[in-house]
Design a protein around this motif. Structure first.
Motif, PDB file in Angstrom:
ATOM      1  N   GLU A 130      -9.611   5.263 -13.336  1.00  0.00           N
ATOM      2  CA  GLU A 130     -11.037   5.241 -13.083  1.00  0.00           C
ATOM      3  C   GLU A 130     -11.648   3.976 -13.658  1.00  0.00           C
ATOM      4  O   GLU A 130     -11.033   3.263 -14.447  1.00  0.00           O
ATOM      5  CB  GLU A 130     -11.713   6.477 -13.693  1.00  0.00           C
ATOM      6  N   LEU A 131     -12.897   3.738 -13.289  1.00  0.00           N
ATOM      7  CA  LEU A 131     -13.615   2.557 -13.739  1.00  0.00           C
ATOM      8  C   LEU A 131     -14.303   2.838 -15.062  1.00  0.00           C
ATOM      9  O   LEU A 131     -14.465   3.981 -15.476  1.00  0.00           O
ATOM     10  CB  LEU A 131     -14.677   2.170 -12.703  1.00  0.00           C
ATOM     11  N   LEU A 182       0.817  -1.207   0.000  1.00  0.00           N
ATOM     12  CA  LEU A 182       0.000   0.000   0.000  1.00  0.00           C
ATOM     13  C   LEU A 182       0.858   1.266   0.000  1.00  0.00           C
ATOM     14  O   LEU A 182       0.484   2.270  -0.621  1.00  0.00           O
ATOM     15  CB  LEU A 182      -0.937  -0.009   1.217  1.00  0.00           C
ATOM     16  N   SER A 183       1.997   1.240   0.660  1.00  0.00           N
ATOM     17  CA  SER A 183       2.860   2.426   0.690  1.00  0.00           C
ATOM     18  C   SER A 183       3.325   2.792  -0.709  1.00  0.00           C
ATOM     19  O   SER A 183       3.394   3.971  -1.071  1.00  0.00           O
ATOM     20  CB  SER A 183       4.064   2.168   1.603  1.00  0.00           C
ATOM     21  N   PHE A 184       3.627   1.785  -1.506  1.00  0.00           N
ATOM     22  CA  PHE A 184       4.043   2.053  -2.887  1.00  0.00           C
ATOM     23  C   PHE A 184       2.912   2.697  -3.681  1.00  0.00           C
ATOM     24  O   PHE A 184       3.128   3.617  -4.468  1.00  0.00           O
ATOM     25  CB  PHE A 184       4.484   0.744  -3.543  1.00  0.00           C
ATOM     26  N   TRP A 185       1.682   2.246  -3.471  1.00  0.00           N
ATOM     27  CA  TRP A 185       0.542   2.852  -4.157  1.00  0.00           C
ATOM     28  C   TRP A 185       0.396   4.321  -3.772  1.00  0.00           C
ATOM     29  O   TRP A 185       0.191   5.176  -4.631  1.00  0.00           O
ATOM     30  CB  TRP A 185      -0.741   2.091  -3.796  1.00  0.00           C
ATOM     31  N   ILE A 186       0.520   4.616  -2.491  1.00  0.00           N
ATOM     32  CA  ILE A 186       0.331   5.999  -2.040  1.00  0.00           C
ATOM     33  C   ILE A 186       1.419   6.903  -2.606  1.00  0.00           C
ATOM     34  O   ILE A 186       1.150   8.020  -3.063  1.00  0.00           O
ATOM     35  CB  ILE A 186       0.302   6.043  -0.505  1.00  0.00           C
ATOM     36  N   ARG A 191      -8.763   8.801  -3.535  1.00  0.00           N
ATOM     37  CA  ARG A 191      -9.446   8.678  -4.823  1.00  0.00           C
ATOM     38  C   ARG A 191      -8.908   7.492  -5.622  1.00  0.00           C
ATOM     39  O   ARG A 191      -9.670   6.639  -6.095  1.00  0.00           O
ATOM     40  CB  ARG A 191      -9.267   9.971  -5.618  1.00  0.00           C
ATOM     41  N   LEU A 192      -7.600   7.429  -5.789  1.00  0.00           N
ATOM     42  CA  LEU A 192      -7.029   6.382  -6.634  1.00  0.00           C
ATOM     43  C   LEU A 192      -6.989   5.037  -5.918  1.00  0.00           C
ATOM     44  O   LEU A 192      -7.037   3.994  -6.571  1.00  0.00           O
ATOM     45  CB  LEU A 192      -5.630   6.793  -7.105  1.00  0.00           C
ATOM     46  N   THR A 193      -6.878   5.030  -4.598  1.00  0.00           N
ATOM     47  CA  THR A 193      -6.979   3.760  -3.884  1.00  0.00           C
ATOM     48  C   THR A 193      -8.371   3.155  -4.063  1.00  0.00           C
ATOM     49  O   THR A 193      -8.513   1.940  -4.258  1.00  0.00           O
ATOM     50  CB  THR A 193      -6.679   3.955  -2.393  1.00  0.00           C
ATOM     51  N   PHE A 194      -9.385   3.995  -4.029  1.00  0.00           N
ATOM     52  CA  PHE A 194     -10.756   3.513  -4.242  1.00  0.00           C
ATOM     53  C   PHE A 194     -10.919   2.937  -5.644  1.00  0.00           C
ATOM     54  O   PHE A 194     -11.402   1.814  -5.826  1.00  0.00           O
ATOM     55  CB  PHE A 194     -11.730   4.674  -4.015  1.00  0.00           C
ATOM     56  N   PHE A 195     -10.503   3.687  -6.666  1.00  0.00           N
ATOM     57  CA  PHE A 195     -10.675   3.224  -8.040  1.00  0.00           C
ATOM     58  C   PHE A 195      -9.827   1.987  -8.321  1.00  0.00           C
ATOM     59  O   PHE A 195     -10.274   1.047  -8.988  1.00  0.00           O
ATOM     60  CB  PHE A 195     -10.319   4.347  -9.028  1.00  0.00           C
ATOM     61  N   LEU A 241     -10.155   0.945   2.854  1.00  0.00           N
ATOM     62  CA  LEU A 241     -10.072  -0.455   2.415  1.00  0.00           C
ATOM     63  C   LEU A 241     -10.875  -1.376   3.324  1.00  0.00           C
ATOM     64  O   LEU A 241     -11.495  -2.339   2.852  1.00  0.00           O
ATOM     65  CB  LEU A 241      -8.606  -0.888   2.371  1.00  0.00           C
ATOM     66  N   LYS A 242     -10.866  -1.109   4.601  1.00  0.00           N
ATOM     67  CA  LYS A 242     -11.663  -1.935   5.515  1.00  0.00           C
ATOM     68  C   LYS A 242     -13.150  -1.775   5.240  1.00  0.00           C
ATOM     69  O   LYS A 242     -13.913  -2.741   5.330  1.00  0.00           O
ATOM     70  CB  LYS A 242     -11.327  -1.574   6.959  1.00  0.00           C
ATOM     71  N   LEU A 243     -13.591  -0.560   4.899  1.00  0.00           N
ATOM     72  CA  LEU A 243     -14.990  -0.364   4.542  1.00  0.00           C
ATOM     73  C   LEU A 243     -15.340  -1.064   3.232  1.00  0.00           C
ATOM     74  O   LEU A 243     -16.490  -1.469   3.018  1.00  0.00           O
ATOM     75  CB  LEU A 243     -15.300   1.132   4.430  1.00  0.00           C
TER      76      LEU A 243
END
Length: 612
Positions: free
Chosen positions: A486-487, A32-36, A54-58, A128-130
């Motif tokens: 985005e999706l 996850l750190s790399f994604w952020i 935003r991008l973690t959600f997508f 992510l937990k949600l």
């Protein structure tokens, strides 16, 4: 990040580019750190609100729904004192500050990341937990736990661009994701690296010690990646780290010993001649020039009796004596090169660092959250409230973007339980509209109908008007960075007072959930195809009959009727002149005059006159 010296470049030839279904039904560990960090470099802050959320959600919804993977997110724990020191050095270097002013860090003290980054990590963990995704916190480095899970078989691959993952024991690393491609996954398998480069995990650890890594940026002074790669290949994987320890301690036995690389004989072998056999200066072969002038040697193989032929420029004799001499010369050069490398290593203080070796070789990178890895359904209402508060998005916009994940979960549950349920408590599976080919892969466009008996809350409604309003419309993304942005936006249709949603679904999941609907769609498609085939056959038969009928109007029997040859036109011209002499009044000769004037017109004009 990871091994220094452009380490990914030597692995690039062994990359695999996998298709859409590579990660389907597979567990993947995500750093996850790399994604952020990638989010921060890819999206401009002044145009996007909370880009990490935003991008973690997508990305998460895309990874779960489009690619069918089961992501496990790993976050960093307490960094080691070595990495903290290296982080300080990296900051001083990037800031242009003289490293001589760097104060020595207190031993065994860790330096945490800045508070802004920690807040971003905490926000993403809550998101992510949600979404129902498992989130694990490592004791140390996140890539270490990713690699350990992969090594133990709990996950099938790791998603990270940190090459340290191989040193921690990872077997499959997904370095890059290209969602808009036929081959979106850039994967590296440790088995391919072992076969292609001949390097095992211990070799990679040795290379990182020589060229630098996240815990020791400097490495050994004067040794680059190519030198380190060549040097570690001189040792077996079981002895390479112990050999580095022995070399670092300044042992003279290693300086004086002969390194055997490719099975070459040692310097004291009796099979190597001490001096070279005399060679002819004229032809370059064993023997002397006086005897070769009278009779050609066996190496020249000339048919004349005049002697040997003169050697060409750059000639090298390939006799056994010369071959042994060349091998001995190459062996000495290689040994001298290895000794020079050993001396560079011995000059480095406290090399190698046993704490770094122990860190890479240890299998104690367990999570602080023990227990089996499991996935849950998203907490939709709480997730909507969370994103409305942090991103200021409309609830209908959030639910529409979550629809691909919800439809995937719904279809999987239908395939497993065969229970009657509604998507979002409102929409039921209606039909398969068509087959869609996207990047060479097949998807069903599924139509969801709004049920007349709604069991859910009215707040779950997805408005077509609200769904078209996209926040952050001025967002700019750096296209050079491979991101899951985005999706694919689901389409909302209203037909005769009924609301329909259109989503792209995996064909296998739809078939398992609704086999009757799929069979009905395939039969209908087959019937339409057969009907089209019959129409084509009838059309081809009619065309064939027109070819067979010479009296058919509008059918060109012979091209010479419209484009006569020059010979025929000249004959017609002569006949017309003869007739004009017989009929000076010109009555009934207009048609013949048009024939005479044809050669004076261009082909395009004649064609227009003909068909008009």
């Amino acid at each position: 990040m990871g091994v220094g010296g452009n380490f990914w470049e030597i692995l690039k030839p062994y990359a695999r580019y996998e298709g859409f279904d590579f990660a389907r039904n597979k567990r993947v560990a995500v750093d996850l750190s790399f994604w952020i960090v990638q989010h921060e470099t890819a999206v401009k802050y002044d145009h996007v609100r909370n880009p990490h959320l935003r991008l973690t959600f997508f990305r998460t919804v895309n990874l779960f729904s489009k690619f069918g993977a089961f992501p496990v997110f790993i976050v960093d724990g307490t960094p080691s004192p070595l990495k903290s020191q290296a982080r300080i050095v990296r900051f001083f270097r990037s800031s242009g500050i003289d490293l001589s002013s760097l104060l020595a860090a207190e031993e065994r003290v860790s330096v945490e990341r800045n508070q802004v980054f920690q807040k971003s990590v905490e926000d993403c963990m809550e998101l992510l937990k949600l979404l129902g995704m498992p989130v694990l916190k490592a004791k140390g480095e996140a890539e270490a736990l990713c690699a350990q899970l992969n090594y133990e078989g709990q996950v099938d691959a790791c998603i990270t661009a940190d090459s340290d993952a191989f040193l921690y024991g990872a077997k499959c690393v997904i370095k890059c994701l290209r969602p808009n491609s036929k081959e979106p996954f850039e994967c590296y398998h440790m088995a391919d690296i072992e076969d292609g480069l001949g390097l095992r995990r211990e070799h990679l650890i040795a290379i990182s010690l020589l060229v630098g890594n996240d815990h020791d940026l400097g490495g050994v002074q004067g040794i680059g990646l190519d030198t380190a790669l060549r040097f570690v290949k001189c040792f077996n994987h079981a002895e390479v780290l112990n050999s580095l320890r022995e070399i670092g301690s300044g042992s003279t036995s290693l300086f004086e010993r002969s390194f055997l690389s490719d099975g070459e004989p040692s310097a004291n072998s009796d099979k190597i001649p001490q001096k070279k056999i005399p060679h002819c200066s004229f032809c370059g072969h064993p023997g002397n020039k006086k005897s070769h002038c009278k009779v050609a040697c066996k190496y020249c193989c000339t048919t004349t009796e005049s002697g040997c032929s003169q050697k060409p420029a750059g000639f090298k004799c390939d006799c056994s004596s010369c071959d042994m001499v060349h091998k001995e010369s190459d062996r000495k050069k290689n040994e001298n090169w290895q000794v020079r490398v050993c001396r560079k290593i011995a000059m480095e203080q406290n090399f190698p660092n046993n704490d770094i070796i122990e860190m890479y070789c240890s299998d104690k990178n367990a999570s602080d959250c023990p227990g089996p890895i499991s996935w849950k359904n998203p907490e939709t209402d709480m997730l909507v409230d969370f994103l409305v508060y942090h991103q200021l998005w409309e609830p209908s916009y959030i639910r529409l973007r979550m629809l691909p994940m919800m439809s995937t979960i719904f279809l999987k549950e239908m395939a497993a339980n065969r229970t009657e349920a509604l998507l979002y408590g409102q929409y039921e599976f209606d039909s398969i509209q068509r087959l869609k080919i996207r990047y060479g892969h097949r998807f069903y466009v599924v139509r969801w109908k709004k049920s007349s008996c709604m069991t859910g809350n009215i707040n779950h409604s997805i408005s077509s008007k609200d769904s078209l309003t996209q926040p952050d419309e001025i967002m700019q993304v750096d296209e050079s960075v491979s991101i899951l942005d985005e999706l694919d936006i689901p389409q909302v249709h209203v037909d005769d007072g009924c609301s329909f949603l259109l989503t792209d679904e995996n064909t296998v999941i739809v078939r398992d959930a609704f086999p009757e609907k799929v069979n009905s769609f395939l039969q209908k498609k087959e019937a339409e195809e057969s009907k089209r085939c019959r129409k084509r056959c009838l059309r081809s038969n009619e065309t064939h009959e027109k070819f067979q009928s010479p009296d058919s109007k509008g059918f060109q029997v012979a091209i010479t009727e419209y484009y006569p040859s020059t010979k025929i036109l000249n004959q017609a011209k002569g006949d017309s002149l003869a007739r004009s002499s017989e009929n000076p009044s010109g009555i009934g000769s207009s048609k013949r005059r048009s024939v005479v004037s044809v050669p004076n017109l261009s082909k395009s004009v004649r064609r227009r006159l003909l068909f008009n």
